[in-house]
Motif scaffolding. Structure first.
Motif, PDB file in Angstrom:
ATOM      1  N   MET A   1       0.848  -1.204   0.000  1.00  5.40           N
ATOM      2  CA  MET A   1       0.000   0.000   0.000  1.00  5.40           C
ATOM      3  C   MET A   1       0.877   1.246   0.000  1.00  5.40           C
ATOM      4  SD  MET A   1      -3.316   1.438   1.229  1.00  5.40           S
ATOM      5  CE  MET A   1      -3.948   0.210   2.321  1.00  5.40           C
ATOM      6  N   ILE A   2       0.588   2.153  -0.916  1.00 12.41           N
ATOM      7  CA  ILE A   2       1.268   3.440  -0.956  1.00 12.41           C
ATOM      8  C   ILE A   2       0.416   4.436  -0.171  1.00 12.41           C
ATOM      9  CG2 ILE A   2       2.242   5.232  -2.439  1.00 12.41           C
ATOM     10  CD1 ILE A   2       3.424   2.477  -3.002  1.00 12.41           C
ATOM     11  N   SER A   3       1.050   5.238   0.671  1.00  7.77           N
ATOM     12  CA  SER A   3       0.320   6.256   1.428  1.00  7.77           C
ATOM     13  C   SER A   3       0.696   7.641   0.929  1.00  7.77           C
ATOM     14  CB  SER A   3       0.627   6.142   2.925  1.00  7.77           C
ATOM     15  OG  SER A   3       0.194   4.907   3.454  1.00  7.77           O
ATOM     16  N   PHE A   4      -0.270   8.341   0.321  1.00  2.00           N
ATOM     17  CA  PHE A   4      -0.080   9.742  -0.043  1.00  2.00           C
ATOM     18  C   PHE A   4      -0.420  10.571   1.193  1.00  2.00           C
ATOM     19  CE2 PHE A   4      -0.750   7.731  -4.114  1.00  2.00           C
ATOM     20  CZ  PHE A   4       0.103   8.416  -4.969  1.00  2.00           C
ATOM     21  N   ILE A   5       0.497  11.440   1.597  1.00  2.00           N
ATOM     22  CA  ILE A   5       0.335  12.167   2.847  1.00  2.00           C
ATOM     23  C   ILE A   5       0.415  13.670   2.610  1.00  2.00           C
ATOM     24  CG2 ILE A   5       1.353  12.598   5.125  1.00  2.00           C
ATOM     25  CD1 ILE A   5       2.448   9.731   5.018  1.00  2.00           C
ATOM     26  N   GLY A   6      -0.555  14.404   3.124  1.00  2.00           N
ATOM     27  CA  GLY A   6      -0.461  15.859   3.139  1.00  2.00           C
ATOM     28  C   GLY A   6       0.394  16.270   4.324  1.00  2.00           C
ATOM     29  N   ALA A   7       1.542  16.879   4.038  1.00  2.00           N
ATOM     30  CA  ALA A   7       2.519  17.187   5.091  1.00  2.00           C
ATOM     31  C   ALA A   7       2.214  18.484   5.823  1.00  2.00           C
ATOM     32  CB  ALA A   7       3.921  17.260   4.499  1.00  2.00           C
ATOM     33  N   GLY A   8       1.179  19.200   5.378  1.00  2.00           N
ATOM     34  CA  GLY A   8       0.885  20.487   5.987  1.00  2.00           C
ATOM     35  C   GLY A   8       1.632  21.617   5.314  1.00  2.00           C
ATOM     36  N   PRO A   9       1.444  22.839   5.799  1.00  2.00           N
ATOM     37  CA  PRO A   9       1.969  24.026   5.119  1.00  2.00           C
ATOM     38  C   PRO A   9       3.437  24.332   5.386  1.00  2.00           C
ATOM     39  CG  PRO A   9       0.749  24.665   7.053  1.00  2.00           C
ATOM     40  CD  PRO A   9       0.579  23.179   6.935  1.00  2.00           C
ATOM     41  N   GLY A  10       4.031  23.709   6.383  1.00  2.63           N
ATOM     42  CA  GLY A  10       5.437  24.004   6.688  1.00  2.63           C
ATOM     43  C   GLY A  10       5.818  23.656   8.102  1.00  2.63           C
ATOM     44  N   ASP A  11       5.071  24.139   9.071  1.00  2.00           N
ATOM     45  CA  ASP A  11       5.329  23.821  10.470  1.00  2.00           C
ATOM     46  C   ASP A  11       5.224  22.305  10.656  1.00  2.00           C
ATOM     47  OD1 ASP A  11       5.272  23.416  13.217  1.00  2.00           O
ATOM     48  OD2 ASP A  11       3.907  25.073  13.625  1.00  2.00           O
TER      49      ASP A  11
END
Length: 251
Positions: A1-11
Motif C-alpha cells: 500500500m502506498i500512502s499519499f500524505i499531506g505534510a501540511g503548510p510548513g510547520d
C-alpha cells in the motif's frame, strides 16, 4: 500500500498524527523537496530510503513506488499542504491503478488554511462571502474556459490565489477588471506557518507595491475579499434571538 500524505503548510507540528506515524514507520519516503519542510521527515527510520521528487519525473516516481511495493516495503509519498490542491497526485494514483497497486490518501492542512490562521481571518463572513474560490493566475499552464481571474472575480467571493505572487500587478489588474473595487482588502502571507513567515495587509490599490517592497516573489498566497474587512453581520449561530435545533431563541 502506498500512502499519499499531506505534510501540511510548513510547520512540522501541522501534520496529522496519522501522517506522522506513517512517515516514521516508512521504508521508502518520496517527498516534494521544493516545498515540504525537511523537518517533517525528522522522525524517519535510519534505514529509510529518501527521494526528493523535485528532481524526479513521473516515470521515476512510479518506478520507485512499484519496485518498493514489489519488495513488500512500506512507501509514503509526501506532498505539501493537502495533496488535493495543486498536488498533482491524481496522475500518480491513476498509474498505480494501472499497475494494480493499492494506495490511500491522508489529508493535510492546506496552506490556504494556514494563511487564514496567519491573517486571523474567517473566509466565510456573514453578509460578505459564503463562498471561497481556490485558484491561480494563468501562466505557463493555461486556465480552463471560464476560470480566468477576471471571470472568477465577478462572483465577488473570497478568493485564495495560489502560485501567482510573481504576477502581482497583473493579478490586481485582472481582479479590478472583474469587478473588485480598488479598496477591496487583500492579505498576502509568505511561507505560512514557517519561522520566516511574512504577513502583508493592504488593498488592491497598494498590495502590489507592498509585495515588491518586501521582495516576495514565490511561496506566498494572496487572499482577496471583504471577509478581511471589519464590516460584517454577526452570525445566526450564536444569536440569542435565533432558534436552533439545540437552543430556543430569546424573545
Amino acid at each position: 500500500m502506498i500512502s499519499f500524505i499531506g505534510a501540511g503548510p510548513g510547520d512540522p507540528e501541522l501534520i496529522t498524527i496519522k501522517g506522522r506515524r506513517l512517515i516514521d514507520s516508512a521504508d521508502v519516503i518520496i517527498y516534494a523537496g521544493s516545498l515540504v519542510n525537511p523537518g517533517v521527515l525528522e522522525g524517519h527510520k535510519e534505514s529509510a530510503a529518501i527521494y526528493n521528487s523535485a528532481l524526479m519525473d513521473l516515470d521515476e516516481v512510479i518506478k520507485v513506488m512499484s519496485e518498493a511495493e514489489a519488495e513488500g516495503k512500506k512507501v509514503v509519498r509526501v506532498h505539501t499542504g493537502d495533496p488535493a490542491i495543486y498536488g498533482a497526485h491524481r496522475e500518480q494514483m491513476d498509474r498505480l491503478d494501472e499497475l494494480g497497486i493499492t494506495y490511500e490518501v491522508i489529508p493535510g492542512v492546506s496552506s490556504a488554511f494556514a494563511t487564514a490562521a496567519a491573517l486571523k481571518a474567517e473566509y466565510t463572513m456573514p453578509s460578505k462571502s459564503q463562498t471561497v474560490i481556490f485558484t491561480r493566475m494563468e501562466g505557463r499552464t493555461p486556465m480552463p474556459e471560464g476560470e480566468k481571474l477576471t471571470d472568477l472575480a465577478r462572483h465577488h467571493a473570497t478568493m485564495v490565489i495560489f502560485l501567482s505572487i510573481g504576477f502581482m500587478e497583473e493579478m490586481v489588474e485582472q481582479l479590478e477588471a472583474g469587478g473588485y473595487e480598488p479598496t477591496t482588502p487583500v492579505g498576502v502571507v509568505y511561507k505560512a506557518s514557517w519561522p520566516d513567515q511574512i504577513i502583508l495587509r493592504g488593498t488592491l490599490a497598494d498590495i502590489a507595491q507592498k509585495v515588491k517592497d518586501n521582495g516576495i516573489k514565490k511561496t506566498a498566497l494572496t487572499v482577496v475579499g471583504d471577509c478581511l474587512g471589519d464590516d460584517y453581520e454577526l452570525s445566526k449561530l450564536y444569536d440569542k434571538h435565533f432558534t436552533t435545533e439545540f437552543r430556543k431563541g430569546k424573545e
